[in-house]
Write a protein that holds these residues in place. Structure first.
Motif, PDB file in Angstrom:
ATOM      1  N   ASP A  95       4.178 -16.154   0.786  1.00  0.00           N
ATOM      2  CA  ASP A  95       3.536 -16.924   1.687  1.00  0.00           C
ATOM      3  C   ASP A  95       2.825 -18.191   1.328  1.00  0.00           C
ATOM      4  O   ASP A  95       1.560 -17.935   0.615  1.00  0.00           O
ATOM      5  N   VAL A  96       3.148 -19.092   1.860  1.00  0.00           N
ATOM      6  CA  VAL A  96       2.523 -20.604   1.417  1.00  0.00           C
ATOM      7  C   VAL A  96       0.961 -20.536   1.540  1.00  0.00           C
ATOM      8  O   VAL A  96       0.275 -21.520   0.943  1.00  0.00           O
ATOM      9  N   PHE A  97       0.907 -20.128   2.828  1.00  0.00           N
ATOM     10  CA  PHE A  97      -0.726 -19.922   3.131  1.00  0.00           C
ATOM     11  C   PHE A  97      -1.557 -19.152   2.319  1.00  0.00           C
ATOM     12  O   PHE A  97      -2.782 -19.361   2.452  1.00  0.00           O
ATOM     13  N   GLU A  98      -0.863 -18.514   1.485  1.00  0.00           N
ATOM     14  CA  GLU A  98      -1.551 -17.493   0.773  1.00  0.00           C
ATOM     15  C   GLU A  98      -1.634 -17.761  -0.741  1.00  0.00           C
ATOM     16  O   GLU A  98      -2.344 -17.142  -1.609  1.00  0.00           O
ATOM     17  N   TRP A  99      -0.512 -18.292  -0.839  1.00  0.00           N
ATOM     18  CA  TRP A  99      -0.083 -18.422  -2.471  1.00  0.00           C
ATOM     19  C   TRP A  99      -1.120 -19.708  -3.033  1.00  0.00           C
ATOM     20  O   TRP A  99      -1.386 -20.669  -2.487  1.00  0.00           O
ATOM     21  N   THR A 100      -1.572 -19.339  -4.247  1.00  0.00           N
ATOM     22  CA  THR A 100      -2.129 -20.337  -5.130  1.00  0.00           C
ATOM     23  C   THR A 100      -1.582 -20.598  -6.507  1.00  0.00           C
ATOM     24  O   THR A 100      -1.177 -19.460  -7.072  1.00  0.00           O
ATOM     25  N   PRO A 101      -1.698 -21.611  -6.976  1.00  0.00           N
ATOM     26  CA  PRO A 101      -1.165 -21.600  -8.511  1.00  0.00           C
ATOM     27  C   PRO A 101      -1.835 -20.899  -9.546  1.00  0.00           C
ATOM     28  O   PRO A 101      -2.938 -21.078  -9.615  1.00  0.00           O
ATOM     29  N   GLY A 102      -1.049 -20.076 -10.242  1.00  0.00           N
ATOM     30  CA  GLY A 102      -1.775 -19.326 -11.424  1.00  0.00           C
ATOM     31  C   GLY A 102      -2.054 -20.342 -12.411  1.00  0.00           C
ATOM     32  O   GLY A 102      -1.410 -21.310 -12.653  1.00  0.00           O
ATOM     33  N   PRO A 103      -2.884 -19.762 -13.469  1.00  0.00           N
ATOM     34  CA  PRO A 103      -2.900 -20.477 -14.792  1.00  0.00           C
ATOM     35  C   PRO A 103      -1.739 -20.532 -15.698  1.00  0.00           C
ATOM     36  O   PRO A 103      -1.913 -21.365 -16.696  1.00  0.00           O
ATOM     37  N   ASP A 104      -0.637 -19.734 -15.277  1.00  0.00           N
ATOM     38  CA  ASP A 104       0.440 -19.798 -16.186  1.00  0.00           C
ATOM     39  C   ASP A 104       1.140 -21.054 -15.735  1.00  0.00           C
ATOM     40  O   ASP A 104       2.343 -21.379 -16.453  1.00  0.00           O
ATOM     41  N   LEU A 105       0.999 -21.562 -14.639  1.00  0.00           N
ATOM     42  CA  LEU A 105       1.618 -22.822 -14.300  1.00  0.00           C
ATOM     43  C   LEU A 105       1.170 -24.090 -14.605  1.00  0.00           C
ATOM     44  O   LEU A 105      -0.124 -24.490 -13.901  1.00  0.00           O
ATOM     45  N   PRO A 106       1.806 -24.993 -15.384  1.00  0.00           N
ATOM     46  CA  PRO A 106       1.432 -26.194 -15.747  1.00  0.00           C
ATOM     47  C   PRO A 106       1.516 -27.133 -14.630  1.00  0.00           C
ATOM     48  O   PRO A 106       2.316 -26.767 -13.697  1.00  0.00           O
ATOM     49  N   PRO A 107       0.999 -28.274 -14.390  1.00  0.00           N
ATOM     50  CA  PRO A 107       1.183 -29.218 -13.495  1.00  0.00           C
ATOM     51  C   PRO A 107       2.534 -29.549 -13.239  1.00  0.00           C
ATOM     52  O   PRO A 107       3.483 -29.781 -14.093  1.00  0.00           O
ATOM     53  N   PHE A 108       3.172 -29.756 -11.738  1.00  0.00           N
ATOM     54  CA  PHE A 108       4.295 -30.168 -11.578  1.00  0.00           C
ATOM     55  C   PHE A 108       4.616 -31.608 -11.303  1.00  0.00           C
ATOM     56  O   PHE A 108       3.554 -32.356 -11.189  1.00  0.00           O
ATOM     57  N   ASP A 109       5.444 -32.069 -11.560  1.00  0.00           N
ATOM     58  CA  ASP A 109       6.066 -33.491 -10.973  1.00  0.00           C
ATOM     59  C   ASP A 109       6.427 -33.776  -9.791  1.00  0.00           C
ATOM     60  O   ASP A 109       6.069 -34.680  -9.256  1.00  0.00           O
ATOM     61  N   VAL A 110       6.894 -32.733  -8.979  1.00  0.00           N
ATOM     62  CA  VAL A 110       7.563 -33.125  -7.706  1.00  0.00           C
ATOM     63  C   VAL A 110       7.365 -31.716  -6.783  1.00  0.00           C
ATOM     64  O   VAL A 110       7.396 -30.594  -7.190  1.00  0.00           O
ATOM     65  N   VAL A 111       6.936 -31.877  -5.546  1.00  0.00           N
ATOM     66  CA  VAL A 111       6.582 -30.789  -4.508  1.00  0.00           C
ATOM     67  C   VAL A 111       7.671 -31.145  -3.254  1.00  0.00           C
ATOM     68  O   VAL A 111       7.526 -32.363  -2.977  1.00  0.00           O
ATOM     69  N   LEU A 112       8.527 -30.279  -3.096  1.00  0.00           N
ATOM     70  CA  LEU A 112       9.570 -30.323  -2.052  1.00  0.00           C
ATOM     71  C   LEU A 112       9.209 -29.450  -1.111  1.00  0.00           C
ATOM     72  O   LEU A 112       8.717 -28.234  -1.300  1.00  0.00           O
ATOM     73  N   SER A 113       8.916 -29.748   0.257  1.00  0.00           N
ATOM     74  CA  SER A 113       9.135 -28.862   1.374  1.00  0.00           C
ATOM     75  C   SER A 113       9.975 -29.153   2.601  1.00  0.00           C
ATOM     76  O   SER A 113       9.995 -30.097   3.109  1.00  0.00           O
ATOM     77  N   ASP A 114      11.128 -28.193   2.711  1.00  0.00           N
ATOM     78  CA  ASP A 114      11.766 -28.327   3.858  1.00  0.00           C
ATOM     79  C   ASP A 114      11.368 -27.222   4.959  1.00  0.00           C
ATOM     80  O   ASP A 114      12.167 -26.719   5.687  1.00  0.00           O
ATOM     81  N   MET A 115      10.076 -26.739   4.982  1.00  0.00           N
ATOM     82  CA  MET A 115       9.807 -25.537   5.688  1.00  0.00           C
ATOM     83  C   MET A 115       9.710 -26.183   7.368  1.00  0.00           C
ATOM     84  O   MET A 115       9.433 -27.293   7.570  1.00  0.00           O
ATOM     85  N   ALA A 116      10.108 -25.216   7.905  1.00  0.00           N
ATOM     86  CA  ALA A 116      10.143 -25.321   9.370  1.00  0.00           C
ATOM     87  C   ALA A 116       9.678 -24.034  10.129  1.00  0.00           C
ATOM     88  O   ALA A 116       9.794 -22.817   9.410  1.00  0.00           O
ATOM     89  N   PRO A 117       8.929 -24.011  11.117  1.00  0.00           N
ATOM     90  CA  PRO A 117       8.541 -22.847  11.600  1.00  0.00           C
ATOM     91  C   PRO A 117       9.563 -22.189  12.560  1.00  0.00           C
ATOM     92  O   PRO A 117      10.594 -22.582  12.845  1.00  0.00           O
ATOM     93  N   HIS A 118       9.420 -20.652  12.685  1.00  0.00           N
ATOM     94  CA  HIS A 118      10.089 -20.044  13.797  1.00  0.00           C
ATOM     95  C   HIS A 118      10.022 -20.721  14.898  1.00  0.00           C
ATOM     96  O   HIS A 118       9.032 -20.510  15.515  1.00  0.00           O
ATOM     97  N   THR A 119      11.308 -21.136  15.490  1.00  0.00           N
ATOM     98  CA  THR A 119      10.967 -22.007  16.776  1.00  0.00           C
ATOM     99  C   THR A 119      10.724 -21.008  17.755  1.00  0.00           C
ATOM    100  O   THR A 119      11.414 -19.933  17.963  1.00  0.00           O
ATOM    101  N   THR A 120       9.883 -21.423  18.785  1.00  0.00           N
ATOM    102  CA  THR A 120       9.712 -20.724  20.074  1.00  0.00           C
ATOM    103  C   THR A 120      10.363 -21.180  21.467  1.00  0.00           C
ATOM    104  O   THR A 120      10.192 -20.376  22.458  1.00  0.00           O
ATOM    105  N   GLY A 121      10.746 -22.057  21.358  1.00  0.00           N
ATOM    106  CA  GLY A 121      11.399 -22.816  22.613  1.00  0.00           C
ATOM    107  C   GLY A 121      10.399 -23.783  23.159  1.00  0.00           C
ATOM    108  O   GLY A 121      10.515 -24.619  23.947  1.00  0.00           O
ATOM    109  N   ASP A 122       9.099 -23.761  22.950  1.00  0.00           N
ATOM    110  CA  ASP A 122       8.124 -24.408  23.356  1.00  0.00           C
ATOM    111  C   ASP A 122       8.041 -25.727  22.479  1.00  0.00           C
ATOM    112  O   ASP A 122       7.355 -25.452  21.318  1.00  0.00           O
ATOM    113  N   ARG A 123       8.296 -26.716  22.661  1.00  0.00           N
ATOM    114  CA  ARG A 123       8.490 -27.839  21.778  1.00  0.00           C
ATOM    115  C   ARG A 123       6.885 -28.270  21.302  1.00  0.00           C
ATOM    116  O   ARG A 123       6.681 -28.596  20.101  1.00  0.00           O
ATOM    117  N   HIS A 124       5.770 -28.337  21.998  1.00  0.00           N
ATOM    118  CA  HIS A 124       4.458 -28.490  21.706  1.00  0.00           C
ATOM    119  C   HIS A 124       4.020 -27.607  20.593  1.00  0.00           C
ATOM    120  O   HIS A 124       3.676 -27.861  19.429  1.00  0.00           O
TER     121      HIS A 124
END
Length: 206
Positions: A95-124
């Motif tokens: 879960d990206v809201f709970e995940w944090t990078p551990g010490p085993d991960l060196p810095p990244f060059d790129v972050v990509l996000s195609d994340m979208a919510p589970h749509t509810t039908g309510d646009r707002h």
């Protein structure tokens, strides 16, 4: 490489779907990333890439091919990706809201996000949730990117879009919204593209 069937159930007959199927990509969304990459030169051989919301896997497929075996791609999603990848590509259930990078991960060059919510039908509601995901992608980018790194994050454009773009512009040397030609004409989605993370925007990892 073994690739999974396409996920776009509602659009099985459009040209992008058929092309993705022929080229063995997991979803038509790969062509949005390809378009953005060609326009902004986001990915390169040897780069380290973090892909947020990576299911069903087409973005990590593309990123893995672009960075080659000299790079590294890590995908995160709530759903497991049912694909086989080469050794330099991996995915984890998180879960990206709970995940944090551990010490085993060196810095990244790129972050990509195609994340979208589970749509509810309510646009707002859907827009607010999408903005929250884009904000989280930016927060993670500031934690994991090296200074000078890049970020691409999808968002449904709504009332908070201006403030979100302002945050991107404060964090990167160059930041702009981009509406991919491969997005459906009825879609409100935009991609926020940030290039060159400012050293002042980096956040110390917890």
């Amino acid at each position: 490489m073994t690739r999974h069937r396409l996920s776009d159930k509602a659009h099985r007959h459009d040209a992008a779907y058929q092309r993705a199927k022929q080229e063995n990509y997991a979803a038509r969304a790969v062509y949005k990333l390809e378009e953005i990459d060609k326009r902004f030169h986001i990915l390169r051989q040897g780069a380290r890439v973090l892909d947020l919301g990576c299911w069903p896997g087409s973005w990590i497929q593309y990123a893995g091919d672009r960075v080659t075996e000299t790079g590294y791609v890590l995908g995160l999603d709530l759903k497991p990706v049912v694909l086989s990848f080469p050794a330099h590509v991996e995915h984890r259930v998180a879960d990206v809201f709970e995940w944090t990078p551990g010490p085993d991960l060196p810095p990244f060059d790129v972050v990509l996000s195609d994340m979208a919510p589970h749509t509810t039908g309510d646009r707002h509601t859907d827009v607010v949730r999408s903005e929250g995901l884009a904000e989280r992608a930016l927060d993670i980018a500031c934690m994991v990117l090296r200074p000078g790194g890049h970020c691409v994050a999808k968002v449904f454009q709504g009332g908070g879009f201006g403030e979100l773009l302002k945050r991107f512009r404060a964090s990167f040397q160059e930041a702009r919204p981009y509406h991919a030609k491969n997005s459906r004409s009825t879609s409100t989605e935009q991609y926020l593209v940030g290039r060159g993370l400012k050293a002042s925007a980096t956040v110390r990892r917890p």
